[in-house]
Design an enzyme around this catalytic site. Structure first.
Site, PDB file in Angstrom:
ATOM      1  N   ARG A 115      26.837  30.270  61.500  1.00 54.54           N
ATOM      2  CA  ARG A 115      27.204  29.607  60.241  1.00 54.54           C
ATOM      3  C   ARG A 115      26.373  30.080  59.052  1.00 54.54           C
ATOM      4  O   ARG A 115      26.244  29.373  58.061  1.00 54.54           O
ATOM      5  CB  ARG A 115      27.147  28.077  60.379  1.00 54.54           C
ATOM      6  CG  ARG A 115      28.138  27.525  61.395  1.00 54.54           C
ATOM      7  CD  ARG A 115      28.217  26.015  61.335  1.00 54.54           C
ATOM      8  NE  ARG A 115      29.243  25.515  62.226  1.00 54.54           N
ATOM      9  CZ  ARG A 115      29.050  25.160  63.490  1.00 54.54           C
ATOM     10  NH1 ARG A 115      27.831  25.260  64.023  1.00 54.54           N
ATOM     11  NH2 ARG A 115      30.036  24.718  64.219  1.00 54.54           N
ATOM     12  N   LYS A 165      29.846  39.389  47.340  1.00 54.73           N
ATOM     13  CA  LYS A 165      31.205  39.467  47.882  1.00 54.73           C
ATOM     14  C   LYS A 165      31.168  40.227  49.201  1.00 54.73           C
ATOM     15  O   LYS A 165      30.687  41.355  49.268  1.00 54.73           O
ATOM     16  CB  LYS A 165      32.137  40.186  46.909  1.00 54.73           C
ATOM     17  CG  LYS A 165      32.669  39.325  45.789  1.00 54.73           C
ATOM     18  CD  LYS A 165      33.739  40.091  45.034  1.00 54.73           C
ATOM     19  CE  LYS A 165      34.354  39.259  43.934  1.00 54.73           C
ATOM     20  NZ  LYS A 165      35.406  40.005  43.208  1.00 54.73           N
ATOM     21  N   GLU A 222      32.980  53.339  39.481  1.00 58.09           N
ATOM     22  CA  GLU A 222      32.465  51.995  39.242  1.00 58.09           C
ATOM     23  C   GLU A 222      31.399  51.991  38.141  1.00 58.09           C
ATOM     24  O   GLU A 222      31.238  50.997  37.438  1.00 58.09           O
ATOM     25  CB  GLU A 222      31.903  51.405  40.539  1.00 58.09           C
ATOM     26  CG  GLU A 222      32.923  51.212  41.655  1.00 58.09           C
ATOM     27  CD  GLU A 222      33.797  49.977  41.469  1.00 58.09           C
ATOM     28  OE1 GLU A 222      33.667  49.281  40.436  1.00 58.09           O
ATOM     29  OE2 GLU A 222      34.617  49.710  42.361  1.00 58.09           O
ATOM     30  N   LYS A 234      26.187  44.043  36.298  1.00 61.63           N
ATOM     31  CA  LYS A 234      26.745  43.255  37.404  1.00 61.63           C
ATOM     32  C   LYS A 234      25.927  41.984  37.623  1.00 61.63           C
ATOM     33  O   LYS A 234      26.489  40.892  37.798  1.00 61.63           O
ATOM     34  CB  LYS A 234      26.742  44.111  38.680  1.00 61.63           C
ATOM     35  CG  LYS A 234      27.271  43.418  39.940  1.00 61.63           C
ATOM     36  CD  LYS A 234      28.772  43.382  39.984  1.00 61.63           C
ATOM     37  CE  LYS A 234      29.318  42.775  41.266  1.00 61.63           C
ATOM     38  NZ  LYS A 234      29.466  43.751  42.354  1.00 61.63           N
ATOM     39  N   GLU A 292      33.548  33.812  40.776  1.00 57.04           N
ATOM     40  CA  GLU A 292      34.693  34.419  40.096  1.00 57.04           C
ATOM     41  C   GLU A 292      35.721  33.383  39.638  1.00 57.04           C
ATOM     42  O   GLU A 292      36.917  33.491  39.883  1.00 57.04           O
ATOM     43  CB  GLU A 292      35.368  35.461  40.998  1.00 57.04           C
ATOM     44  CG  GLU A 292      36.214  36.459  40.216  1.00 57.04           C
ATOM     45  CD  GLU A 292      36.743  37.588  41.083  1.00 57.04           C
ATOM     46  OE1 GLU A 292      37.960  37.651  41.290  1.00 57.04           O
ATOM     47  OE2 GLU A 292      35.925  38.398  41.548  1.00 57.04           O
ATOM     48  N   ARG A 330      33.770  36.834  35.737  1.00 55.93           N
ATOM     49  CA  ARG A 330      33.460  37.803  36.791  1.00 55.93           C
ATOM     50  C   ARG A 330      34.708  38.606  37.173  1.00 55.93           C
ATOM     51  O   ARG A 330      34.609  39.749  37.632  1.00 55.93           O
ATOM     52  CB  ARG A 330      32.879  37.114  38.032  1.00 55.93           C
ATOM     53  CG  ARG A 330      32.515  38.118  39.124  1.00 55.93           C
ATOM     54  CD  ARG A 330      31.701  37.533  40.258  1.00 55.93           C
ATOM     55  NE  ARG A 330      31.442  38.557  41.274  1.00 55.93           N
ATOM     56  CZ  ARG A 330      30.638  38.399  42.313  1.00 55.93           C
ATOM     57  NH1 ARG A 330      29.993  37.259  42.486  1.00 55.93           N
ATOM     58  NH2 ARG A 330      30.466  39.370  43.180  1.00 55.93           N
ATOM     59  N   ASN A 384      36.960  43.405  38.056  1.00 57.40           N
ATOM     60  CA  ASN A 384      38.092  43.950  38.795  1.00 57.40           C
ATOM     61  C   ASN A 384      38.946  44.885  37.952  1.00 57.40           C
ATOM     62  O   ASN A 384      40.078  45.203  38.340  1.00 57.40           O
ATOM     63  CB  ASN A 384      38.958  42.807  39.339  1.00 57.40           C
ATOM     64  CG  ASN A 384      38.270  42.039  40.444  1.00 57.40           C
ATOM     65  OD1 ASN A 384      37.779  42.610  41.399  1.00 57.40           O
ATOM     66  ND2 ASN A 384      38.210  40.721  40.294  1.00 57.40           N
ATOM     67  N   HIS A 401      41.265  47.372  39.621  1.00 53.96           N
ATOM     68  CA  HIS A 401      41.362  47.052  41.043  1.00 53.96           C
ATOM     69  C   HIS A 401      42.735  46.534  41.460  1.00 53.96           C
ATOM     70  O   HIS A 401      43.106  46.668  42.625  1.00 53.96           O
ATOM     71  CB  HIS A 401      40.272  46.049  41.431  1.00 53.96           C
ATOM     72  CG  HIS A 401      38.909  46.645  41.500  1.00 53.96           C
ATOM     73  ND1 HIS A 401      38.297  47.235  40.416  1.00 53.96           N
ATOM     74  CD2 HIS A 401      38.024  46.755  42.527  1.00 53.96           C
ATOM     75  CE1 HIS A 401      37.092  47.661  40.768  1.00 53.96           C
ATOM     76  NE2 HIS A 401      36.908  47.395  42.037  1.00 53.96           N
ATOM     77  N   HIS A 428      43.831  48.644  44.329  1.00 56.24           N
ATOM     78  CA  HIS A 428      43.918  48.105  45.684  1.00 56.24           C
ATOM     79  C   HIS A 428      45.307  48.296  46.269  1.00 56.24           C
ATOM     80  O   HIS A 428      45.458  48.546  47.473  1.00 56.24           O
ATOM     81  CB  HIS A 428      43.550  46.613  45.691  1.00 56.24           C
ATOM     82  CG  HIS A 428      42.083  46.350  45.648  1.00 56.24           C
ATOM     83  ND1 HIS A 428      41.552  45.087  45.468  1.00 56.24           N
ATOM     84  CD2 HIS A 428      41.016  47.179  45.780  1.00 56.24           C
ATOM     85  CE1 HIS A 428      40.235  45.158  45.481  1.00 56.24           C
ATOM     86  NE2 HIS A 428      39.888  46.407  45.663  1.00 56.24           N
ATOM     87  N   HIS A 466      38.033  54.378  47.882  1.00 56.11           N
ATOM     88  CA  HIS A 466      38.088  53.190  47.030  1.00 56.11           C
ATOM     89  C   HIS A 466      37.846  53.528  45.569  1.00 56.11           C
ATOM     90  O   HIS A 466      38.598  53.107  44.691  1.00 56.11           O
ATOM     91  CB  HIS A 466      37.064  52.157  47.507  1.00 56.11           C
ATOM     92  CG  HIS A 466      36.971  50.968  46.604  1.00 56.11           C
ATOM     93  ND1 HIS A 466      38.005  50.058  46.441  1.00 56.11           N
ATOM     94  CD2 HIS A 466      35.973  50.533  45.792  1.00 56.11           C
ATOM     95  CE1 HIS A 466      37.648  49.135  45.572  1.00 56.11           C
ATOM     96  NE2 HIS A 466      36.425  49.395  45.161  1.00 56.11           N
TER      97      HIS A 466
END
Length: 379
Positions: A132, A154, A196, A237, A247, A251, A255, A258, A262, A276
């Site tokens: 956990r 993330k 990036e 960042k 987010e 934030r 993206n 993206h 993606h 990527h």
């Protein structure tokens, strides 16, 4: 260089991600893997450390990191996966968890993610799920991971429905960005990470983008501009993450590129056909071209973005992707799976100019479809 950067010694820069009691440092510079043990032991003395890495990174850096950990009185156990995006899967996630459990990693111990973005996302998600939640350290070995995925918490894996759809927010307790690791990075991988870096200029820092247009060759060549570019990116960042960790607000600006990217990445099967950062480069160029088509920004800005990305060797068009891709309907289906979609409404990061990106909610799907058709027709 940002004022947030604190010089420790001439070759090291340290930043902080300000999350109150969960704040952590990002240390940037050469030789950090050899110091990893001392730095980690200062946070978790005597801990067991499950080192999640891939086969390629293990050949280059695992021995250095293991020796450093042992010298500091820590107990390392490596868990090695295959390199590449396909390791961000349910089956490899299970393999990593089994390896960490076999290594008897408990709540007072930690996981060390030694690798690029794939390893960081996979190891971080495993750390979030193990017992956990156990602490983890990011030791990114690619430019993309050093400037983006290692910072901000993330973590996740991919699904056949899309990229990063299964995961958790789980912040590291330390990021060690050893810039010497970049010296052995293949040029294509370095270029992928550079997308990036450019992104931070395009979001809200036009002077940084202009600086990159002048200094990119020094960044690629390993000159002083490289550490400055990494530190500026990490500072950007870190500031966004401190304002909006989960987010729920700005934030999402991170993206940029993206949503299109993606979809293309998934359409290419998360394969070596399209890395990527290459997908993000195409996606950013598309975001600016789409913004220009919608009358939001000048065509000259979209052209400037494309010129710079092409200058460093990045793809900017769908035609630059080798092999077959889904048709427009298939790409639209993949875009609809994007995490920023809310109740079916499309959300994109668009731009009013370089350094003037914004969150555009409820974007007209018909406009996106028409744009994609035009992009494909252009070849």
């Amino acid at each position: 260089m940002t004022e947030a950067a604190e010089q420790l010694r001439p070759e090291l820069t340290q930043l902080s991600v300000g999350l109150g009691e969960r704040a952590y440092d990002i240390v940037i510079g050469p030789g950090l893997f050899a110091e990893a043990g001392a730095r980690i032991a200062a946070l978790r003395p005597g801990a067991r450390v499950g080192i999640v890495t891939d086969r390629n990174v293990a050949e280059r850096h695992l021995a250095t990191v293991e020796a450093s950990l042992k010298a500091a009185g820590l107990i390392p156990t490596p868990v090695i996966v295959e390199p590449g995006e396909k390791s961000k899967s349910f089956s490899v996630f299970e393999q990593v968890l089994d390896g960490l459990l076999a290594a008897r990693i408990e709540r007072r111990d930690l996981v060390l993610a030694l690798g690029g973005g794939v390893v960081g996302d996979l190891a971080g998600f495993a750390a979030a799920a193990l017992r956990r939640g156990v602490d983890f350290v990011q030791a990114p070995t690619s430019l993309l991971a050093q400037v983006d995925s290692s910072v901000g918490g993330k973590t996740g894996i991919n699904s056949r429905h899309g990229k990063n759809l299964i995961g958790a927010f789980h912040q590291p307790i330390l990021v060690l960005a050893d810039t010497q690791a970049l010296d052995t990075l293949p040029l294509r991988e370095f270029r992928s990470g550079y997308a990036e870096v450019a992104k931070y200029g395009l979001i809200d820092n036009a002077p940084f983008f202009a600086w990159l247009e002048r200094k990119w060759q020094d960044v690629f060549g390993g000159g002083p501009s490289r550490i400055e570019a990494i530190a500026t990116s990490c500072a950007s960042k870190a500031a966004v993450v401190a304002r909006d960790e989960k987010e729920t607000g700005d934030r999402a600006l991170l993206n940029l590129g993206h949503t299109f990217g993606h979809a293309l990445e998934a359409g290419a099967g998360f394969s070596q056909r399209l890395l990527h950062g290459e997908a993000v480069a195409i996606g950013m160029a598309q975001a600016f071209r789409f913004s220009a088509a919608q009358g939001l920004c000048a065509s000259a800005d979209a052209a400037r973005v494309e010129v710079h990305l092409k200058a460093v060797g990045l793809p900017t068009r769908i035609k630059d992707i080798p092999g077959e891709l889904p048709d427009t309907d298939g790409l639209m289906d993949l875009i609809a799976q994007d995490k920023k979609v809310s109740r079916g409404a499309l959300t994109f990061i668009l731009a009013r100019g370089i350094g003037q990106s914004f969150i555009a909610r409820d974007v007209n799907p018909a406009a996106v479809r028409s744009f994609l058709e035009d992009e494909r027709a252009a070849g």
